[in-house]
Design an enzyme around this catalytic site. Structure first.
Site, PDB file in Angstrom:
ATOM      1  N   ASN A  96      -8.467   8.928   4.982  1.00  0.00           N
ATOM      2  CA  ASN A  96      -7.440   8.283   4.170  1.00  0.00           C
ATOM      3  C   ASN A  96      -6.091   8.312   4.858  1.00  0.00           C
ATOM      4  O   ASN A  96      -5.749   9.244   5.580  1.00  0.00           O
ATOM      5  CB  ASN A  96      -7.359   8.954   2.796  1.00  0.00           C
ATOM      6  N   HIS A 139      -7.453   8.414  10.618  1.00  0.00           N
ATOM      7  CA  HIS A 139      -7.006   7.023  10.715  1.00  0.00           C
ATOM      8  C   HIS A 139      -5.496   6.877  10.560  1.00  0.00           C
ATOM      9  O   HIS A 139      -5.002   5.825  10.177  1.00  0.00           O
ATOM     10  CB  HIS A 139      -7.754   6.160   9.684  1.00  0.00           C
ATOM     11  N   ARG A 166       0.832  -1.213   0.000  1.00  0.00           N
ATOM     12  CA  ARG A 166       0.000   0.000   0.000  1.00  0.00           C
ATOM     13  C   ARG A 166       0.865   1.261   0.000  1.00  0.00           C
ATOM     14  O   ARG A 166       0.553   2.237  -0.683  1.00  0.00           O
ATOM     15  CB  ARG A 166      -0.957  -0.024   1.196  1.00  0.00           C
TER      16      ARG A 166
HETATM   17  P1  NAD Z   1     -14.869   2.588   1.682  1.00  0.00           P
HETATM   18  O1  NAD Z   1     -13.945   1.736   0.867  1.00  0.00           O
HETATM   19  O2  NAD Z   1     -15.725   1.950   2.698  1.00  0.00           O
HETATM   20  O3  NAD Z   1     -15.822   3.394   0.688  1.00  0.00           O
HETATM   21  C1  NAD Z   1     -15.325   4.041  -0.439  1.00  0.00           C
HETATM   22  C2  NAD Z   1     -16.449   4.799  -1.073  1.00  0.00           C
HETATM   23  O4  NAD Z   1     -15.904   5.496  -2.174  1.00  0.00           O
HETATM   24  C3  NAD Z   1     -17.595   3.936  -1.621  1.00  0.00           C
HETATM   25  O5  NAD Z   1     -18.831   4.441  -1.146  1.00  0.00           O
HETATM   26  C4  NAD Z   1     -17.471   4.093  -3.144  1.00  0.00           C
HETATM   27  O6  NAD Z   1     -18.733   4.089  -3.796  1.00  0.00           O
HETATM   28  C5  NAD Z   1     -16.830   5.455  -3.240  1.00  0.00           C
HETATM   29  N1  NAD Z   1     -16.095   5.687  -4.480  1.00  0.00           N
HETATM   30  C6  NAD Z   1     -15.501   4.809  -5.315  1.00  0.00           C
HETATM   31  N2  NAD Z   1     -14.916   5.450  -6.343  1.00  0.00           N
HETATM   32  C7  NAD Z   1     -15.142   6.774  -6.147  1.00  0.00           C
HETATM   33  C8  NAD Z   1     -14.774   7.954  -6.841  1.00  0.00           C
HETATM   34  N3  NAD Z   1     -14.054   7.912  -7.981  1.00  0.00           N
HETATM   35  N4  NAD Z   1     -15.183   9.151  -6.351  1.00  0.00           N
HETATM   36  C9  NAD Z   1     -15.902   9.230  -5.212  1.00  0.00           C
HETATM   37  N5  NAD Z   1     -16.285   8.136  -4.514  1.00  0.00           N
HETATM   38  C10 NAD Z   1     -15.893   6.932  -4.965  1.00  0.00           C
HETATM   39  O7  NAD Z   1     -13.955   3.739   2.310  1.00  0.00           O
HETATM   40  P2  NAD Z   1     -14.152   4.668   3.588  1.00  0.00           P
HETATM   41  O8  NAD Z   1     -15.571   5.113   3.687  1.00  0.00           O
HETATM   42  O9  NAD Z   1     -13.079   5.684   3.512  1.00  0.00           O
HETATM   43  O10 NAD Z   1     -13.863   3.717   4.839  1.00  0.00           O
HETATM   44  C11 NAD Z   1     -13.070   2.573   4.818  1.00  0.00           C
HETATM   45  C12 NAD Z   1     -11.700   2.649   5.513  1.00  0.00           C
HETATM   46  O11 NAD Z   1     -10.734   2.328   4.527  1.00  0.00           O
HETATM   47  C13 NAD Z   1     -11.269   3.953   6.072  1.00  0.00           C
HETATM   48  O12 NAD Z   1     -10.972   3.711   7.410  1.00  0.00           O
HETATM   49  C14 NAD Z   1      -9.953   4.311   5.359  1.00  0.00           C
HETATM   50  O13 NAD Z   1      -8.992   4.697   6.300  1.00  0.00           O
HETATM   51  C15 NAD Z   1      -9.524   3.044   4.716  1.00  0.00           C
HETATM   52  N6  NAD Z   1      -8.887   3.161   3.384  1.00  0.00           N
HETATM   53  C16 NAD Z   1      -8.118   4.251   3.029  1.00  0.00           C
HETATM   54  C17 NAD Z   1      -7.530   4.318   1.761  1.00  0.00           C
HETATM   55  C18 NAD Z   1      -6.653   5.495   1.406  1.00  0.00           C
HETATM   56  O14 NAD Z   1      -6.001   6.051   2.282  1.00  0.00           O
HETATM   57  N7  NAD Z   1      -6.605   5.930   0.129  1.00  0.00           N
HETATM   58  C19 NAD Z   1      -7.739   3.307   0.839  1.00  0.00           C
HETATM   59  C20 NAD Z   1      -8.521   2.205   1.217  1.00  0.00           C
HETATM   60  C21 NAD Z   1      -9.091   2.152   2.500  1.00  0.00           C
END
Ligand code: NAD
Ligand code: ZN
Length: 263
Positions: free
Chosen positions: A112, A129, A80
């Site tokens: 994120n 987080h 990651r």
């Molecule tokens: P989640 O994975 O539960 O939800 C992601 C949401 O993003 C979904 O509702 C989806 O429909 C939406 N989505 C997908 N593509 C999109 C786009 N192009 N534009 C806008 N929305 C879009 O994520 P969450 O709600 O952040 O919670 C899950 C946990 O996962 C969090 O605690 C987070 O810390 C962690 N996480 C973080 C990262 C990162 O830092 N980039 C990546 C994966 C997971």
């Protein structure tokens, strides 16, 4: 909703949001994994579709999982970290930094663990987080800065890799993220609550609204009479509780808002 507002609802979502944005004294943008999807960072759920369908992500993101199989968990986080290092902020991240220049009271509360907001130029960012890049010792908590990312790491989510050892106590190093079952960093959470309590517009971008306590922030705002807007390509747990649910990606929504503010 007053007459002007009921008329507004017939307009494009970007126009409605631009109207509320202009009127707001203070704006909070709550971002989730979907905010980074257009930079090629998989969301939590997308991760389940790939190689990781064999594993429950919650089992990779707990202290128990780390203690049971450090090489599996550390290897996944190294993947990651490498994926984020190789990614670039997209148009939505850049638009958000520009929006803060227009509205200096705008602040970002992010779930994120990547650094794409900062790399796009955003200054006021809380990471509820934690951060992929704040590794520290599992035993004594001291920071560990020089995490080595093997060149092939970004291509290998199933890389098995033992974590480095702490130079102070010899304990194993863990990623700087908040795992399931752990409490959020107190200061970050208190600041986020204060910002949300004080704002008069909250925009939730790319979050499924199921990871608590972050998912409670839109309803905290709502109960205070604050306007709440969601942007997401699909319906979520939040969709029924918001003033405007805009079906769009983060890139489209934020670029669209910026363009609407400039017209
Ligand atoms: P989640 O994975 O539960 O939800 C992601 C949401 O993003 C979904 O509702 C989806 O429909 C939406 N989505 C997908 N593509 C999109 C786009 N192009 N534009 C806008 N929305 C879009 O994520 P969450 O709600 O952040 O919670 C899950 C946990 O996962 C969090 O605690 C987070 O810390 C962690 N996480 C973080 C990262 C990162 O830092 N980039 C990546 C994966 C997971
Ligand atoms: Zn230590």
């Amino acid at each position: 909703m007053d007459m002007e507002e009921s008329g507004m609802q017939a307009n494009a979502p970007s126009t409605v949001l631009a109207h509320w944005f202009r009127a707001a004294k203070s704006v909070v943008v709550l971002t989730g994994a979907g905010m980074s999807a257009e930079s090629g960072i998989p969301t939590f759920r997308d991760a389940q579709n790939g190689l990781w369908s064999r594993f429950d992500p919650e089992d990779l993101a707990t202290a128990r999982a780390y203690q049971q199989d450090k090489a599996l968990v550390w290897g996944w986080y190294v993947w990651r970290m490498a994926t984020v290092r190789a990614a670039q902020p997209h148009a939505g991240h850049l638009a958000l930094a520009e929006l803060a220049a227009i509205k200096p009271s705008l602040s970002i509360v992010s779930q994120n663990v990547d650094d794409l907001h900062e790399r796009a130029g955003s200054k006021e960012v809380i990471h509820l987080h934690g951060s992929l890049f704040a590794s520290h010792c599992f035993a004594c908590g001291r920071p560990h800065d020089d995490v080595c990312l093997p060149p092939e790491a970004a291509q290998k989510p199933s890389l098995r890799l033992m974590p480095p050892r702490c130079s102070h106590c010899g304990g194993y190093v863990r990623p700087g993220v908040v795992w399931f079952g752990e409490t959020l960093p107190k200061l970050a959470w208190r600041r986020a609550e204060r910002w949300v309590t004080d704002c008069d517009l909250l925009v939730a971008i790319g979050t499924s609204g199921i990871v608590f306590p972050a998912a409670s922030l839109p309803s905290v705002a709502r109960h205070r009479g604050t306007k709440v807007v969601e942007t997401n390509p699909v319906r979520t747990q939040l969709s029924d509780q918001v003033d405007l649910s805009w079906r769009s990606t983060a890139g489209e929504a934020l670029s669209g808002l910026l363009a609407a503010l400039k017209t």
